[in-house]
Enzyme design. Structure first.
Site, PDB file in Angstrom:
ATOM      1  N   PHE A 175      25.365  52.542  14.147  1.00  0.00           N
ATOM      2  CA  PHE A 175      24.632  52.169  12.933  1.00  0.00           C
ATOM      3  C   PHE A 175      23.276  51.556  13.248  1.00  0.00           C
ATOM      4  CE2 PHE A 175      24.483  52.088   8.487  1.00  0.00           C
ATOM      5  CZ  PHE A 175      23.701  51.002   8.134  1.00  0.00           C
ATOM      6  N   GLY A 198      27.216  50.313   2.120  1.00  0.00           N
ATOM      7  CA  GLY A 198      27.329  51.501   1.273  1.00  0.00           C
ATOM      8  C   GLY A 198      27.977  52.635   2.024  1.00  0.00           C
ATOM      9  N   TYR A 227      25.337  57.662  21.405  1.00  0.00           N
ATOM     10  CA  TYR A 227      25.817  57.576  20.026  1.00  0.00           C
ATOM     11  C   TYR A 227      25.314  58.701  19.132  1.00  0.00           C
ATOM     12  CZ  TYR A 227      27.535  52.975  21.300  1.00  0.00           C
ATOM     13  OH  TYR A 227      28.210  51.939  21.915  1.00  0.00           O
ATOM     14  N   ARG A 282      36.471  55.894  11.357  1.00  0.00           N
ATOM     15  CA  ARG A 282      37.305  55.299  12.408  1.00  0.00           C
ATOM     16  C   ARG A 282      38.483  54.537  11.809  1.00  0.00           C
ATOM     17  NH1 ARG A 282      31.911  52.749  14.775  1.00  0.00           N
ATOM     18  NH2 ARG A 282      31.852  52.397  12.522  1.00  0.00           N
ATOM     19  N   ASN A 283      38.262  53.899  10.646  1.00  0.00           N
ATOM     20  CA  ASN A 283      39.345  53.146  10.017  1.00  0.00           C
ATOM     21  C   ASN A 283      40.402  54.102   9.472  1.00  0.00           C
ATOM     22  OD1 ASN A 283      38.598  50.091   9.948  1.00  0.00           O
ATOM     23  ND2 ASN A 283      36.706  51.186   9.529  1.00  0.00           N
ATOM     24  N   GLU A 322      36.666  47.929  12.396  1.00  0.00           N
ATOM     25  CA  GLU A 322      36.583  46.582  11.827  1.00  0.00           C
ATOM     26  C   GLU A 322      37.885  46.148  11.153  1.00  0.00           C
ATOM     27  OE1 GLU A 322      34.506  44.288  12.165  1.00  0.00           O
ATOM     28  OE2 GLU A 322      32.537  45.095  12.625  1.00  0.00           O
ATOM     29  N   ARG A 366      22.204  45.831  24.881  1.00  0.00           N
ATOM     30  CA  ARG A 366      22.598  44.885  25.948  1.00  0.00           C
ATOM     31  C   ARG A 366      22.600  45.543  27.325  1.00  0.00           C
ATOM     32  NH1 ARG A 366      29.019  43.744  24.801  1.00  0.00           N
ATOM     33  NH2 ARG A 366      29.539  45.867  24.209  1.00  0.00           N
ATOM     34  N   LYS A 391      36.996  47.955   1.913  1.00  0.00           N
ATOM     35  CA  LYS A 391      37.181  49.418   1.897  1.00  0.00           C
ATOM     36  C   LYS A 391      37.743  49.919   3.222  1.00  0.00           C
ATOM     37  CE  LYS A 391      33.613  50.879   4.558  1.00  0.00           C
ATOM     38  NZ  LYS A 391      33.664  51.868   5.654  1.00  0.00           N
TER      39      LYS A 391
HETATM   40  N1  LIG Z   1      28.967  53.675  12.259  1.00  0.00           N
HETATM   41  C1  LIG Z   1      28.818  53.755  10.942  1.00  0.00           C
HETATM   42  O1  LIG Z   1      28.837  54.849  10.342  1.00  0.00           O
HETATM   43  C2  LIG Z   1      28.643  52.478  10.140  1.00  0.00           C
HETATM   44  C3  LIG Z   1      28.867  51.231  10.725  1.00  0.00           C
HETATM   45  N2  LIG Z   1      28.672  50.117   9.973  1.00  0.00           N
HETATM   46  C4  LIG Z   1      28.994  48.785  10.516  1.00  0.00           C
HETATM   47  O2  LIG Z   1      28.063  48.474  11.549  1.00  0.00           O
HETATM   48  C5  LIG Z   1      28.684  47.576  12.477  1.00  0.00           C
HETATM   49  C6  LIG Z   1      28.464  48.134  13.861  1.00  0.00           C
HETATM   50  O3  LIG Z   1      29.213  49.327  13.889  1.00  0.00           O
HETATM   51  P1  LIG Z   1      28.792  50.606  14.751  1.00  0.00           P
HETATM   52  O4  LIG Z   1      27.326  50.639  14.977  1.00  0.00           O
HETATM   53  O5  LIG Z   1      29.447  51.776  14.120  1.00  0.00           O
HETATM   54  O6  LIG Z   1      29.523  50.239  16.139  1.00  0.00           O
HETATM   55  P2  LIG Z   1      29.263  50.890  17.567  1.00  0.00           P
HETATM   56  O7  LIG Z   1      30.473  50.609  18.361  1.00  0.00           O
HETATM   57  O8  LIG Z   1      28.778  52.282  17.400  1.00  0.00           O
HETATM   58  O9  LIG Z   1      28.035  50.040  18.123  1.00  0.00           O
HETATM   59  C7  LIG Z   1      28.154  48.654  18.345  1.00  0.00           C
HETATM   60  C8  LIG Z   1      27.012  48.292  19.269  1.00  0.00           C
HETATM   61  O10 LIG Z   1      26.967  46.867  19.405  1.00  0.00           O
HETATM   62  C9  LIG Z   1      26.701  46.579  20.770  1.00  0.00           C
HETATM   63  N3  LIG Z   1      27.117  45.234  21.107  1.00  0.00           N
HETATM   64  C10 LIG Z   1      28.371  44.740  21.103  1.00  0.00           C
HETATM   65  N4  LIG Z   1      28.359  43.471  21.533  1.00  0.00           N
HETATM   66  C11 LIG Z   1      27.068  43.171  21.812  1.00  0.00           C
HETATM   67  C12 LIG Z   1      26.400  42.013  22.282  1.00  0.00           C
HETATM   68  N5  LIG Z   1      27.075  40.900  22.565  1.00  0.00           N
HETATM   69  N6  LIG Z   1      25.060  42.068  22.453  1.00  0.00           N
HETATM   70  C13 LIG Z   1      24.382  43.199  22.166  1.00  0.00           C
HETATM   71  N7  LIG Z   1      24.937  44.330  21.697  1.00  0.00           N
HETATM   72  C14 LIG Z   1      26.280  44.291  21.538  1.00  0.00           C
HETATM   73  C15 LIG Z   1      27.477  47.634  21.532  1.00  0.00           C
HETATM   74  O11 LIG Z   1      26.976  47.759  22.841  1.00  0.00           O
HETATM   75  C16 LIG Z   1      27.198  48.864  20.679  1.00  0.00           C
HETATM   76  O12 LIG Z   1      26.010  49.500  21.105  1.00  0.00           O
HETATM   77  C17 LIG Z   1      30.175  47.525  12.086  1.00  0.00           C
HETATM   78  O13 LIG Z   1      30.468  46.335  11.388  1.00  0.00           O
HETATM   79  C18 LIG Z   1      30.342  48.736  11.170  1.00  0.00           C
HETATM   80  O14 LIG Z   1      31.372  48.551  10.197  1.00  0.00           O
HETATM   81  C19 LIG Z   1      28.233  50.161   8.678  1.00  0.00           C
HETATM   82  C20 LIG Z   1      28.020  51.387   8.081  1.00  0.00           C
HETATM   83  C21 LIG Z   1      28.230  52.617   8.749  1.00  0.00           C
HETATM   84  O1  LIG Z   2      31.326  52.131   7.078  1.00  0.00           O
HETATM   85  C1  LIG Z   2      31.309  53.316   7.364  1.00  0.00           C
HETATM   86  C2  LIG Z   2      30.838  54.350   6.397  1.00  0.00           C
HETATM   87  O2  LIG Z   2      30.248  53.734   5.268  1.00  0.00           O
HETATM   88  C3  LIG Z   2      31.845  53.798   8.676  1.00  0.00           C
HETATM   89  O3  LIG Z   2      33.243  53.830   8.524  1.00  0.00           O
HETATM   90  P1  LIG Z   2      34.197  53.640   9.806  1.00  0.00           P
HETATM   91  O4  LIG Z   2      33.861  52.276  10.398  1.00  0.00           O
HETATM   92  O5  LIG Z   2      35.592  53.743   9.242  1.00  0.00           O
HETATM   93  O6  LIG Z   2      33.854  54.748  10.761  1.00  0.00           O
END
Ligand SMILES: NC(=O)C1=CN([C@@H]2O[C@H](COP(=O)(O)OP(=O)(O)OC[C@H]3O[C@@H](n4cnc5c(N)ncnc54)[C@H](O)[C@@H]3O)[C@@H](O)[C@H]2O)C=CC1
Ligand SMILES: O=C(CO)COP(=O)(O)O
Length: 320
Positions: free
Chosen positions: A11, A133, A48, A250-251, A273, A31, A187
């Site tokens: 994200f 969203g 990613y 993922r959820n 999450e 990081r 959600k």
């Molecule tokens: N992936 C998606 O489609 C969506 C994700 N989100 C939310 O965004 C948040 C992040 O999720 P994603 O990006 O999907 O996870 P991800 O696993 O793809 O990325 C997480 C990133 O955070 C980094 N990270 C973790 N600990 C760290 C630290 N101490 N210092 C620096 N970087 C660190 C990791 O290295 C990784 O690059 C979650 O809460 C998720 O629910 C929200 C909407 C959509």
């Molecule tokens: O929040 C998300 C889409 O809005 C991503 O969903 P997941 O964390 O379940 O992959």
């Protein structure tokens, strides 16, 4: 404007691509040095979003570059909820007077605090907002139409709109910052339920009956949490339906695995999450009768007996 995004994952990289349209520079904090080098060399986050060319004004930077936080007008937090407190603590001085926006759909346990509260606690900043969203990162980064709810005081809505103005981005607004966060947290948990039940669903009538029961429970919880008015925002049912119905989630995938008695590997680093938020949601609603939430909680707690939990769920909704 200059913006910073903490977390160079799915994200964080996607929202950086959106911000790049309206920011002079987007500092994407990673990081791992090798990720910083590869993004700056190839303009691609291969881990990613392989094959997606990142805009030229996205600059990957090391976590130590607190000076670039100082330079930025807005800081977007896009790390997993479990890592947020340590990160904000380590950047406390640089973040303290900054405008920050949480993209995180998680809640802290056992404190039961949403991410915006964690960020406020650790930095003392009073300008901490949220976005949420139906936003799968792989679609957002490609400029595919996506709806985002901005959670911030109305006086900031225009400024944040300018930051997020990009092809394909639709926006709606709320001043209920924690409510927007809570929708994203909730959600995920109900998407797990739809995954667990997928193997039991006998047809589309059945699927939508179960989805209605999920809606019913979610509305009760959102009302309890003071954000029932958000169900028709992008952060509300749109994100639930997206996550609950799409195998990209993922959820939902966790639910599918649980429904088939498959185990997540111990060393999995995938961000899911709901694994952390289920306990918090249950503690916040333990006086309410919520068969779907009970199914998720019991299955996560005792995955071996998922068939018993499903059977008890089916009995509970028969008289629901
Ligand atoms: N992936 C998606 O489609 C969506 C994700 N989100 C939310 O965004 C948040 C992040 O999720 P994603 O990006 O999907 O996870 P991800 O696993 O793809 O990325 C997480 C990133 O955070 C980094 N990270 C973790 N600990 C760290 C630290 N101490 N210092 C620096 N970087 C660190 C990791 O290295 C990784 O690059 C979650 O809460 C998720 O629910 C929200 C909407 C959509
Ligand atoms: O929040 C998300 C889409 O809005 C991503 O969903 P997941 O964390 O379940 O992959």
């Amino acid at each position: 404007m200059k913006t910073a995004v903490i977390g160079a994952g799915s994200f964080g990289t996607a929202i950086s691509q959106i911000l790049a349209d309206n920011s002079e520079e987007v500092y994407l904090f990673a990081r791992r040095p090798e990720v910083v080098e590869s993004i700056n060399r190839d303009h691609e986050n291969r881990a990613y979003h392989p094959g997606v060319k990142l805009k030229g004004n996205i600059k990957a930077v090391h976590m130590e570059r607190k000076d670039l936080i100082e330079e930025s007008d807005y800081i977007f937090m896009a790390v997993p909820s479990g890592n947020l407190r340590e990160i904000t603590r380590s950047m406390r001085d640089a973040l303290k007077n900054k405008k920050m926006i949480s993209c995180i759909k998680g809640i802290e346990h056992p404190s039961l605090k949403p991410m915006s509260m964690v960020m406020k606690e650790e930095t003392g900043s009073e300008t901490v907002f949220s976005i949420s969203g139906p936003n799968f990162a792989d679609e957002l980064i490609r400029g595919m139409t996506s709806g985002i709810t901005i959670g911030a005081p109305a006086s900031y809505h225009d400024e944040i709109t300018e930051l997020l103005r990009s092809a394909g981005v639709l926006l709606d607004y709320s001043e209920n910052i924690q409510g927007v966060e809570f929708c994203g947290i909730l959600k995920n948990v109900y998407a797990v339920a739809m995954g667990i039940l997928d193997g039991q669903i006998t047809g589309e009538n059945h699927r939508y009956a179960i989805l209605t029961i999920c809606f019913r429970e979610m509305i009760r919880i959102l009302d309890r949490m003071g954000c029932g008015e958000l169900y028709d925002k992008f952060c509300g049912f749109g994100d639930f339906l997206l996550t609950a119905s799409t195998d990209k989630s993922r959820n939902r995938t966790l639910g599918l695995m649980l429904g088939k008695k498959m185990r997540l590997s111990e060393d999995s680093t995938i961000t899911i999450e709901s694994l952390r938020s289920i306990k918090a949601i249950r503690e916040l609603t333990d006086d309410l009768e919520l068969p779907v939430l009970e199914l998720v909680h019991r299955t996560m707690d005792d995955p071996e007996n998922v068939n018993i939990h499903i059977r008890d769920f089916q009995k509970a909704i028969a008289v629901y």
